[in-house]
Design an enzyme around this catalytic site. Sequence first.
Site, PDB file in Angstrom:
ATOM      1  CG  ASP A 196     -51.785 -13.013  15.564  1.00 45.76           C
ATOM      2  OD1 ASP A 196     -51.628 -12.206  16.495  1.00 45.76           O
ATOM      3  OD2 ASP A 196     -52.405 -12.730  14.524  1.00 45.76           O
ATOM      4  CG  ASN A 219     -56.074 -16.347  13.333  1.00 52.76           C
ATOM      5  OD1 ASN A 219     -55.455 -16.230  12.273  1.00 52.76           O
ATOM      6  ND2 ASN A 219     -56.637 -15.316  13.939  1.00 52.76           N
ATOM      7  CG  ASP A 243     -52.868  -7.725  12.954  1.00 55.28           C
ATOM      8  OD1 ASP A 243     -53.180  -8.847  12.508  1.00 55.28           O
ATOM      9  OD2 ASP A 243     -53.340  -7.270  14.011  1.00 55.28           O
ATOM     10  CG  HIS A 288     -49.076 -10.099  12.165  1.00 54.40           C
ATOM     11  ND1 HIS A 288     -48.968  -9.636  13.450  1.00 54.40           N
ATOM     12  CD2 HIS A 288     -50.294 -10.696  12.104  1.00 54.40           C
ATOM     13  CE1 HIS A 288     -50.060  -9.938  14.132  1.00 54.40           C
ATOM     14  NE2 HIS A 288     -50.888 -10.583  13.315  1.00 54.40           N
ATOM     15  CG  HIS A 339     -50.381  -7.053  17.179  1.00 51.17           C
ATOM     16  ND1 HIS A 339     -50.245  -7.491  18.478  1.00 51.17           N
ATOM     17  CD2 HIS A 339     -51.179  -7.974  16.569  1.00 51.17           C
ATOM     18  CE1 HIS A 339     -50.908  -8.608  18.648  1.00 51.17           C
ATOM     19  NE2 HIS A 339     -51.482  -8.922  17.499  1.00 51.17           N
ATOM     20  CG  HIS A 347     -54.902 -12.494  10.224  1.00 50.70           C
ATOM     21  ND1 HIS A 347     -54.843 -13.530  11.130  1.00 50.70           N
ATOM     22  CD2 HIS A 347     -54.316 -11.424  10.836  1.00 50.70           C
ATOM     23  CE1 HIS A 347     -54.261 -13.103  12.245  1.00 50.70           C
ATOM     24  NE2 HIS A 347     -53.928 -11.829  12.088  1.00 50.70           N
ATOM     25  CG  PHE A 348     -53.809 -14.039   2.829  1.00 53.39           C
ATOM     26  CD1 PHE A 348     -53.821 -12.704   3.221  1.00 53.39           C
ATOM     27  CD2 PHE A 348     -52.883 -14.429   1.873  1.00 53.39           C
ATOM     28  CE1 PHE A 348     -52.933 -11.784   2.679  1.00 53.39           C
ATOM     29  CE2 PHE A 348     -51.995 -13.518   1.311  1.00 53.39           C
ATOM     30  CZ  PHE A 348     -52.019 -12.189   1.721  1.00 53.39           C
ATOM     31  NE  ARG A 349     -59.603 -12.672   8.633  1.00 50.81           N
ATOM     32  CZ  ARG A 349     -59.231 -12.364   9.860  1.00 50.81           C
ATOM     33  NH1 ARG A 349     -58.683 -13.284  10.637  1.00 50.81           N
ATOM     34  NH2 ARG A 349     -59.394 -11.145  10.338  1.00 50.81           N
ATOM     35  CG  HIS A 406     -63.164  -8.841  10.308  1.00 49.28           C
ATOM     36  ND1 HIS A 406     -63.194 -10.163  10.682  1.00 49.28           N
ATOM     37  CD2 HIS A 406     -62.189  -8.255  11.061  1.00 49.28           C
ATOM     38  CE1 HIS A 406     -62.280 -10.371  11.623  1.00 49.28           C
ATOM     39  NE2 HIS A 406     -61.654  -9.231  11.869  1.00 49.28           N
TER      40      HIS A 406
END
Length: 424
Positions: A151, A94, A304, A60, A231, A62-64, A308
Amino acid sequence: MIIIKNGYVIDPLTKREGKFDILIDGENVVRISQDIGIDDDIEVIDAEDCIVSPGFIDIHSHFRDPGFTEKEDIITGARAAARGGYTTVICMANTNPVVDNVETLRYIVDKAKTAKIEVLQVGTITKGMQGVELVDMEALKEAGAVGFSDDGKPIMDSRLVLEAMQKARELDVPLSFHEEDPKLVYESGINGGKVAEKLNMMGALEEAETVLTARDAALAVSSGAKTNIQHISSKISLGIIKLAKEMGANIIAEATPQHFSITEEEILNCGTNAKVNPPLRREDDRKAIVAALKDDTIQVIATDHAPHTKDEKAREFKEAPSGMIGLETALSLAVTNLVKTGDLTYRDMISKLTINPARFYNLDRGYIKEGHRADIVIFDPDEKYTVKEEEFQSKASNSPFIGKELFGKVKTTIYNGKIVYEDK
Protein backbone atom coordinates in the site's frame (compact mmCIF):
# COMPACT_ATOMS: atom_id res chain seq x y z
CA MET A 1 -17.04 -7.15 36.40
CA ILE A 2 -18.78 -4.74 34.05
CA ILE A 3 -22.42 -4.66 33.03
CA ILE A 4 -23.78 -2.70 30.07
CA LYS A 5 -27.41 -1.81 30.78
CA ASN A 6 -30.25 -0.46 28.62
CA GLY A 7 -28.36 -0.49 25.31
CA TYR A 8 -29.71 -1.47 21.90
CA VAL A 9 -27.48 -4.36 20.84
CA ILE A 10 -26.77 -4.93 17.15
CA ASP A 11 -24.62 -7.94 16.28
CA PRO A 12 -24.70 -8.86 12.58
CA LEU A 13 -23.09 -12.30 13.04
CA THR A 14 -25.54 -13.64 15.61
CA LYS A 15 -28.34 -11.47 14.18
CA ARG A 16 -29.11 -10.33 17.71
CA GLU A 17 -30.84 -6.97 17.66
CA GLY A 18 -32.76 -5.37 20.49
CA LYS A 19 -32.51 -4.19 24.08
CA PHE A 20 -30.16 -6.45 26.02
CA ASP A 21 -27.84 -6.22 29.00
CA ILE A 22 -24.29 -7.54 28.62
CA LEU A 23 -22.27 -8.86 31.57
CA ILE A 24 -18.47 -8.91 31.23
CA ASP A 25 -16.21 -10.84 33.60
CA GLY A 26 -12.49 -10.56 32.99
CA GLU A 27 -11.79 -10.65 29.27
CA ASN A 28 -15.05 -12.26 28.20
CA VAL A 29 -18.74 -11.67 27.77
CA VAL A 30 -20.38 -14.11 30.19
CA ARG A 31 -24.06 -13.29 29.80
CA ILE A 32 -26.36 -11.53 27.35
CA SER A 33 -29.91 -11.20 28.56
CA GLN A 34 -32.75 -8.81 29.12
CA ASP A 35 -32.60 -7.23 32.57
CA ILE A 36 -29.58 -8.76 34.33
CA GLY A 37 -29.47 -8.02 38.05
CA ILE A 38 -26.82 -5.69 39.49
CA ASP A 39 -24.51 -6.50 42.41
CA ASP A 40 -22.63 -3.85 44.40
CA ASP A 41 -19.24 -4.84 43.02
CA ILE A 42 -20.24 -4.57 39.34
CA GLU A 43 -19.32 -1.47 37.32
CA VAL A 44 -22.44 -0.28 35.50
CA ILE A 45 -22.39 1.41 32.09
CA ASP A 46 -25.74 2.97 31.25
CA ALA A 47 -26.16 2.69 27.48
CA GLU A 48 -29.62 4.25 27.31
CA ASP A 49 -30.31 5.70 23.83
CA CYS A 50 -27.10 4.09 22.55
CA ILE A 51 -26.24 1.29 20.16
CA VAL A 52 -24.01 -1.48 21.51
CA SER A 53 -21.93 -3.02 18.74
CA PRO A 54 -18.95 -5.33 18.37
CA GLY A 55 -15.74 -3.31 18.45
CA PHE A 56 -14.83 -1.93 15.04
CA ILE A 57 -12.04 -3.43 12.94
CA ASP A 58 -9.97 -1.28 10.59
CA ILE A 59 -8.06 -3.17 7.92
CA HIS A 60 -6.18 -0.14 6.60
CA SER A 61 -4.28 2.23 8.88
CA HIS A 62 -0.85 3.83 9.03
CA PHE A 63 0.70 4.16 12.49
CA ARG A 64 4.06 5.29 10.99
CA ASP A 65 6.03 3.15 13.43
CA PRO A 66 8.96 2.57 12.96
CA GLY A 67 10.53 5.47 11.13
CA PHE A 68 8.00 8.30 11.07
CA THR A 69 6.96 8.60 14.70
CA GLU A 70 6.79 12.40 14.54
CA LYS A 71 3.52 11.78 12.65
CA GLU A 72 2.11 8.91 14.76
CA ASP A 73 3.24 5.85 16.66
CA ILE A 74 1.67 2.60 17.74
CA ILE A 75 0.62 3.96 21.14
CA THR A 76 -0.96 7.21 19.91
CA GLY A 77 -2.52 5.49 16.91
CA ALA A 78 -4.13 2.95 19.21
CA ARG A 79 -5.41 5.77 21.42
CA ALA A 80 -7.02 7.45 18.40
CA ALA A 81 -8.51 4.13 17.36
CA ALA A 82 -10.05 3.56 20.79
CA ARG A 83 -11.68 6.99 20.65
CA GLY A 84 -13.17 6.04 17.29
CA GLY A 85 -14.63 2.77 18.58
CA TYR A 86 -11.96 0.52 17.07
CA THR A 87 -10.69 -2.48 19.02
CA THR A 88 -8.59 -4.01 16.23
CA VAL A 89 -6.50 -2.14 13.67
CA ILE A 90 -4.37 -3.59 10.88
CA CYS A 91 -1.42 -1.41 9.94
CA MET A 92 0.17 -1.03 6.54
CA ALA A 93 3.80 -1.86 5.88
CA ASN A 94 5.19 1.39 4.37
CA THR A 95 7.20 2.23 7.48
CA ASN A 96 10.95 2.88 7.63
CA PRO A 97 12.29 0.26 7.33
CA VAL A 98 9.39 -1.32 5.49
CA VAL A 99 7.94 -4.51 6.92
CA ASP A 100 9.62 -6.91 4.50
CA ASN A 101 11.65 -8.70 7.17
CA VAL A 102 11.02 -10.59 10.39
CA GLU A 103 13.12 -8.24 12.54
CA THR A 104 11.01 -5.15 11.76
CA LEU A 105 7.81 -7.15 12.14
CA ARG A 106 8.88 -8.40 15.58
CA TYR A 107 9.58 -4.82 16.71
CA ILE A 108 6.00 -3.86 15.79
CA VAL A 109 4.45 -6.99 17.29
CA ASP A 110 6.31 -6.44 20.58
CA LYS A 111 5.44 -2.74 20.80
CA ALA A 112 1.81 -3.48 19.95
CA LYS A 113 1.54 -5.53 23.14
CA THR A 114 1.58 -2.26 25.12
CA ALA A 115 -1.15 -0.58 23.02
CA LYS A 116 -4.68 0.14 24.26
CA ILE A 117 -6.23 -2.03 21.56
CA GLU A 118 -5.19 -4.87 19.28
CA VAL A 119 -2.71 -3.68 16.65
CA LEU A 120 -1.95 -6.16 13.87
CA GLN A 121 0.48 -5.80 11.00
CA VAL A 122 0.75 -6.73 7.33
CA GLY A 123 4.01 -7.38 5.56
CA THR A 124 4.96 -5.96 2.20
CA ILE A 125 4.32 -8.02 -0.91
CA THR A 126 7.66 -7.12 -2.47
CA LYS A 127 11.09 -6.55 -0.97
CA GLY A 128 11.65 -2.89 -0.20
CA MET A 129 8.26 -2.18 -1.82
CA GLN A 130 10.21 -2.03 -5.07
CA GLY A 131 7.88 -4.29 -7.04
CA VAL A 132 10.72 -6.53 -8.21
CA GLU A 133 10.99 -9.55 -5.88
CA LEU A 134 8.51 -11.20 -3.53
CA VAL A 135 9.14 -11.26 0.20
CA ASP A 136 9.29 -14.53 2.14
CA MET A 137 5.57 -14.61 2.87
CA GLU A 138 5.76 -17.85 4.80
CA ALA A 139 8.38 -16.55 7.25
CA LEU A 140 6.51 -13.28 7.75
CA LYS A 141 3.22 -15.09 8.32
CA GLU A 142 4.88 -17.31 10.94
CA ALA A 143 6.25 -14.16 12.65
CA GLY A 144 2.78 -12.61 12.87
CA ALA A 145 1.92 -10.89 9.58
CA VAL A 146 -1.83 -11.18 9.01
CA GLY A 147 -1.67 -10.30 5.31
CA PHE A 148 0.42 -8.52 2.71
CA SER A 149 0.27 -5.18 0.91
CA ASP A 150 2.55 -2.71 -0.84
CA ASP A 151 0.00 0.00 0.00
CA GLY A 152 1.22 3.40 -1.06
CA LYS A 153 2.67 1.96 -4.25
CA PRO A 154 1.22 -0.09 -7.10
CA ILE A 155 2.94 -3.26 -8.28
CA MET A 156 3.42 -2.85 -12.01
CA ASP A 157 4.80 -6.33 -12.81
CA SER A 158 1.72 -8.45 -13.63
CA ARG A 159 3.64 -11.72 -13.47
CA LEU A 160 4.85 -10.85 -9.97
CA VAL A 161 1.29 -10.05 -8.86
CA LEU A 162 0.10 -13.43 -10.13
CA GLU A 163 2.94 -15.19 -8.29
CA ALA A 164 2.04 -13.28 -5.12
CA MET A 165 -1.59 -14.31 -5.46
CA GLN A 166 -0.68 -17.96 -5.99
CA LYS A 167 1.53 -17.94 -2.89
CA ALA A 168 -1.10 -16.09 -0.85
CA ARG A 169 -3.72 -18.66 -1.77
CA GLU A 170 -1.37 -21.45 -0.73
CA LEU A 171 -0.81 -19.76 2.66
CA ASP A 172 -4.46 -18.64 3.02
CA VAL A 173 -3.55 -14.99 3.58
CA PRO A 174 -5.16 -11.90 2.04
CA LEU A 175 -3.49 -9.44 -0.31
CA SER A 176 -4.42 -5.75 -0.54
CA PHE A 177 -3.60 -3.59 -3.54
CA HIS A 178 -3.14 0.15 -4.06
CA GLU A 179 -4.32 0.67 -7.63
CA GLU A 180 -2.76 3.73 -9.29
CA ASP A 181 -0.75 3.46 -12.49
CA PRO A 182 1.94 6.16 -12.10
CA LYS A 183 1.99 6.77 -15.86
CA LEU A 184 -1.56 8.10 -15.53
CA VAL A 185 -0.88 10.22 -12.44
CA TYR A 186 0.38 13.64 -13.49
CA GLU A 187 -0.02 15.15 -10.01
CA SER A 188 -1.00 12.93 -7.11
CA GLY A 189 -3.77 13.59 -4.64
CA ILE A 190 -6.13 15.51 -6.94
CA ASN A 191 -8.58 14.10 -9.45
CA GLY A 192 -7.91 14.77 -13.11
CA GLY A 193 -10.97 16.96 -13.55
CA LYS A 194 -12.45 20.41 -13.18
CA VAL A 195 -10.88 21.25 -9.80
CA ALA A 196 -7.43 20.29 -11.08
CA GLU A 197 -8.03 22.48 -14.12
CA LYS A 198 -8.91 25.43 -11.87
CA LEU A 199 -5.59 24.94 -10.10
CA ASN A 200 -3.65 24.53 -13.36
CA MET A 201 -2.96 20.85 -12.78
CA MET A 202 -3.72 17.65 -14.67
CA GLY A 203 -4.13 15.50 -11.57
CA ALA A 204 -4.52 11.74 -11.24
CA LEU A 205 -6.71 10.31 -13.97
CA GLU A 206 -9.52 7.93 -13.07
CA GLU A 207 -7.95 5.45 -15.50
CA ALA A 208 -4.92 5.22 -13.22
CA GLU A 209 -7.11 3.25 -10.82
CA THR A 210 -9.34 1.42 -13.27
CA VAL A 211 -6.62 -0.17 -15.41
CA LEU A 212 -4.86 -1.76 -12.44
CA THR A 213 -8.16 -2.71 -10.80
CA ALA A 214 -9.09 -4.55 -14.01
CA ARG A 215 -5.76 -6.38 -14.12
CA ASP A 216 -5.83 -7.47 -10.50
CA ALA A 217 -9.51 -8.42 -10.64
CA ALA A 218 -8.72 -10.68 -13.61
CA LEU A 219 -5.78 -12.22 -11.76
CA ALA A 220 -7.97 -12.72 -8.69
CA VAL A 221 -10.45 -14.66 -10.83
CA SER A 222 -7.76 -16.97 -12.20
CA SER A 223 -5.75 -17.40 -8.97
CA GLY A 224 -8.52 -17.70 -6.40
CA ALA A 225 -6.50 -15.52 -4.01
CA LYS A 226 -8.23 -13.49 -1.33
CA THR A 227 -7.88 -10.01 -2.84
CA ASN A 228 -8.74 -6.54 -1.56
CA ILE A 229 -8.90 -3.48 -3.80
CA GLN A 230 -8.05 -0.68 -1.40
CA HIS A 231 -9.70 2.74 -1.01
CA ILE A 232 -11.77 2.43 -4.17
CA SER A 233 -12.65 5.81 -5.67
CA SER A 234 -14.02 5.27 -9.17
CA LYS A 235 -17.43 4.33 -10.52
CA ILE A 236 -15.78 2.31 -13.31
CA SER A 237 -13.63 0.39 -10.81
CA LEU A 238 -16.79 -0.63 -8.98
CA GLY A 239 -18.24 -2.11 -12.16
CA ILE A 240 -15.06 -4.14 -12.59
CA ILE A 241 -15.24 -5.44 -9.01
CA LYS A 242 -18.87 -6.42 -9.47
CA LEU A 243 -18.04 -8.38 -12.63
CA ALA A 244 -15.11 -10.13 -10.93
CA LYS A 245 -17.38 -11.20 -8.07
CA GLU A 246 -19.90 -12.59 -10.57
CA MET A 247 -17.07 -14.57 -12.16
CA GLY A 248 -16.21 -16.16 -8.81
CA ALA A 249 -13.27 -14.07 -7.63
CA ASN A 250 -12.58 -14.04 -3.89
CA ILE A 251 -12.37 -10.26 -4.03
CA ILE A 252 -13.56 -7.38 -1.88
CA ALA A 253 -13.37 -3.63 -2.17
CA GLU A 254 -12.95 -1.23 0.72
CA ALA A 255 -14.36 2.29 0.84
CA THR A 256 -12.99 5.08 3.00
CA PRO A 257 -15.25 7.59 4.75
CA GLN A 258 -13.68 10.42 2.76
CA HIS A 259 -14.54 8.80 -0.56
CA PHE A 260 -18.20 8.28 0.37
CA SER A 261 -18.56 11.65 2.13
CA ILE A 262 -16.86 14.37 0.08
CA THR A 263 -15.65 15.13 -3.46
CA GLU A 264 -12.82 16.86 -5.29
CA GLU A 265 -14.50 20.21 -4.52
CA GLU A 266 -13.28 19.88 -0.92
CA ILE A 267 -9.76 20.68 -2.09
CA LEU A 268 -10.92 24.23 -2.82
CA ASN A 269 -12.05 24.52 0.83
CA CYS A 270 -9.44 22.50 2.72
CA GLY A 271 -6.38 22.46 0.47
CA THR A 272 -3.82 19.80 1.33
CA ASN A 273 -5.96 18.34 4.13
CA ALA A 274 -8.19 17.01 1.33
CA LYS A 275 -5.23 15.62 -0.63
CA VAL A 276 -5.38 11.82 -0.66
CA ASN A 277 -4.31 8.92 -2.89
CA PRO A 278 -6.39 7.91 -4.75
CA PRO A 279 -7.95 11.36 -4.92
CA LEU A 280 -11.43 12.47 -4.04
CA ARG A 281 -13.36 12.32 -7.28
CA ARG A 282 -16.66 13.54 -8.72
CA GLU A 283 -20.10 13.48 -7.15
CA ASP A 284 -21.20 10.64 -9.45
CA ASP A 285 -18.26 8.57 -8.17
CA ARG A 286 -19.20 9.34 -4.56
CA LYS A 287 -22.81 8.32 -5.24
CA ALA A 288 -21.62 5.13 -6.94
CA ILE A 289 -19.56 4.26 -3.84
CA VAL A 290 -22.62 4.77 -1.64
CA ALA A 291 -24.69 2.57 -3.98
CA ALA A 292 -21.96 -0.10 -3.92
CA LEU A 293 -21.95 -0.06 -0.12
CA LYS A 294 -25.71 -0.50 -0.27
CA ASP A 295 -25.67 -3.48 -2.68
CA ASP A 296 -22.61 -5.07 -0.99
CA THR A 297 -20.24 -4.65 -3.91
CA ILE A 298 -18.20 -2.85 -1.23
CA GLN A 299 -18.16 -5.01 1.89
CA VAL A 300 -15.73 -3.11 4.11
CA ILE A 301 -15.39 0.44 5.41
CA ALA A 302 -11.69 1.14 6.07
CA THR A 303 -10.19 4.42 7.24
CA ASP A 304 -6.79 4.68 5.50
CA HIS A 305 -5.80 6.66 8.61
CA ALA A 306 -2.75 8.57 7.30
CA PRO A 307 -1.29 11.09 9.75
CA HIS A 308 1.13 13.84 8.68
CA THR A 309 2.65 16.79 10.53
CA LYS A 310 1.36 20.34 10.22
CA ASP A 311 4.61 21.42 8.57
CA GLU A 312 4.25 18.77 5.89
CA LYS A 313 0.67 19.71 5.13
CA ALA A 314 1.61 23.41 5.06
CA ARG A 315 3.70 22.87 1.92
CA GLU A 316 2.53 23.80 -1.58
CA PHE A 317 -0.11 21.38 -2.83
CA LYS A 318 2.18 19.50 -5.21
CA GLU A 319 4.85 19.02 -2.52
CA ALA A 320 2.57 18.15 0.42
CA PRO A 321 2.11 14.46 1.27
CA SER A 322 -1.20 12.76 0.58
CA GLY A 323 -3.41 11.39 3.32
CA MET A 324 -5.75 12.32 6.14
CA ILE A 325 -6.43 10.96 9.60
CA GLY A 326 -9.63 8.95 9.86
CA LEU A 327 -9.98 6.67 12.87
CA GLU A 328 -11.69 9.25 15.08
CA THR A 329 -14.29 10.40 12.53
CA ALA A 330 -15.07 7.20 10.58
CA LEU A 331 -18.11 6.15 12.59
CA SER A 332 -19.62 9.63 12.55
CA LEU A 333 -19.14 10.00 8.80
CA ALA A 334 -20.78 6.62 8.22
CA VAL A 335 -23.73 7.47 10.47
CA THR A 336 -24.14 10.93 8.93
CA ASN A 337 -23.58 10.10 5.27
CA LEU A 338 -24.83 6.51 5.01
CA VAL A 339 -27.39 5.78 7.71
CA LYS A 340 -29.04 9.16 8.32
CA THR A 341 -29.46 9.46 4.53
CA GLY A 342 -31.37 6.17 4.42
CA ASP A 343 -28.77 4.35 2.32
CA LEU A 344 -27.68 1.81 4.95
CA THR A 345 -29.24 0.37 8.08
CA TYR A 346 -27.22 0.39 11.29
CA ARG A 347 -26.81 -3.37 10.94
CA ASP A 348 -25.41 -2.98 7.42
CA MET A 349 -23.01 -0.27 8.56
CA ILE A 350 -21.86 -2.30 11.55
CA SER A 351 -21.29 -5.38 9.35
CA LYS A 352 -18.88 -3.37 7.19
CA LEU A 353 -17.02 -2.20 10.30
CA THR A 354 -16.88 -5.54 12.15
CA ILE A 355 -17.62 -9.04 10.89
CA ASN A 356 -16.83 -8.41 7.21
CA PRO A 357 -13.28 -7.13 7.80
CA ALA A 358 -12.76 -9.87 10.40
CA ARG A 359 -13.71 -12.59 7.93
CA PHE A 360 -11.48 -11.19 5.20
CA TYR A 361 -8.46 -11.32 7.52
CA ASN A 362 -9.38 -14.69 9.06
CA LEU A 363 -9.85 -13.08 12.48
CA ASP A 364 -12.04 -14.56 15.20
CA ARG A 365 -13.47 -11.12 15.99
CA GLY A 366 -16.34 -8.84 15.10
CA TYR A 367 -19.18 -10.25 17.18
CA ILE A 368 -20.61 -10.31 20.71
CA LYS A 369 -21.08 -13.82 22.13
CA GLU A 370 -21.17 -15.39 25.56
CA GLY A 371 -17.83 -17.03 26.34
CA HIS A 372 -15.92 -14.89 23.86
CA ARG A 373 -13.71 -11.83 24.11
CA ALA A 374 -15.44 -8.59 25.06
CA ASP A 375 -14.56 -6.15 22.27
CA ILE A 376 -17.45 -3.68 22.30
CA VAL A 377 -18.24 -0.12 21.31
CA ILE A 378 -21.15 1.92 22.65
CA PHE A 379 -22.19 4.91 20.55
CA ASP A 380 -25.02 7.42 20.51
CA PRO A 381 -26.28 7.53 16.91
CA ASP A 382 -28.26 10.71 17.43
CA GLU A 383 -25.74 12.84 19.29
CA LYS A 384 -24.61 15.71 17.09
CA TYR A 385 -21.20 17.24 17.69
CA THR A 386 -18.61 19.44 16.02
CA VAL A 387 -15.26 17.91 15.07
CA LYS A 388 -12.57 19.79 17.01
CA GLU A 389 -8.85 19.60 16.35
CA GLU A 390 -7.93 19.83 20.03
CA GLU A 391 -9.95 16.69 20.82
CA PHE A 392 -8.03 14.37 18.49
CA GLN A 393 -6.07 11.65 20.27
CA SER A 394 -3.86 11.19 17.22
CA LYS A 395 -0.58 13.11 17.06
CA ALA A 396 -1.84 14.57 13.79
CA SER A 397 -4.79 16.75 12.85
CA ASN A 398 -4.76 16.61 9.05
CA SER A 399 -8.50 16.27 8.53
CA PRO A 400 -10.89 18.12 6.21
CA PHE A 401 -13.71 17.42 8.67
CA ILE A 402 -12.56 19.82 11.40
CA GLY A 403 -15.42 22.21 12.10
CA LYS A 404 -18.02 19.90 10.53
CA GLU A 405 -21.13 18.87 12.47
CA LEU A 406 -21.63 15.11 12.48
CA PHE A 407 -23.99 12.57 14.04
CA GLY A 408 -22.86 9.50 15.95
CA LYS A 409 -20.54 9.78 18.94
CA VAL A 410 -18.57 7.02 20.59
CA LYS A 411 -19.33 6.96 24.32
CA THR A 412 -17.36 3.91 25.49
CA THR A 413 -14.91 1.47 23.91
CA ILE A 414 -14.15 -1.85 25.60
CA TYR A 415 -11.24 -4.01 24.46
CA ASN A 416 -10.55 -7.43 25.93
CA GLY A 417 -12.97 -6.72 28.77
CA LYS A 418 -11.36 -3.40 29.77
CA ILE A 419 -12.65 0.12 29.20
CA VAL A 420 -10.07 1.79 26.94
CA TYR A 421 -12.03 4.94 26.08
CA GLU A 422 -14.82 6.94 27.71
CA ASP A 423 -16.34 10.13 26.37
CA LYS A 424 -16.12 12.52 29.29
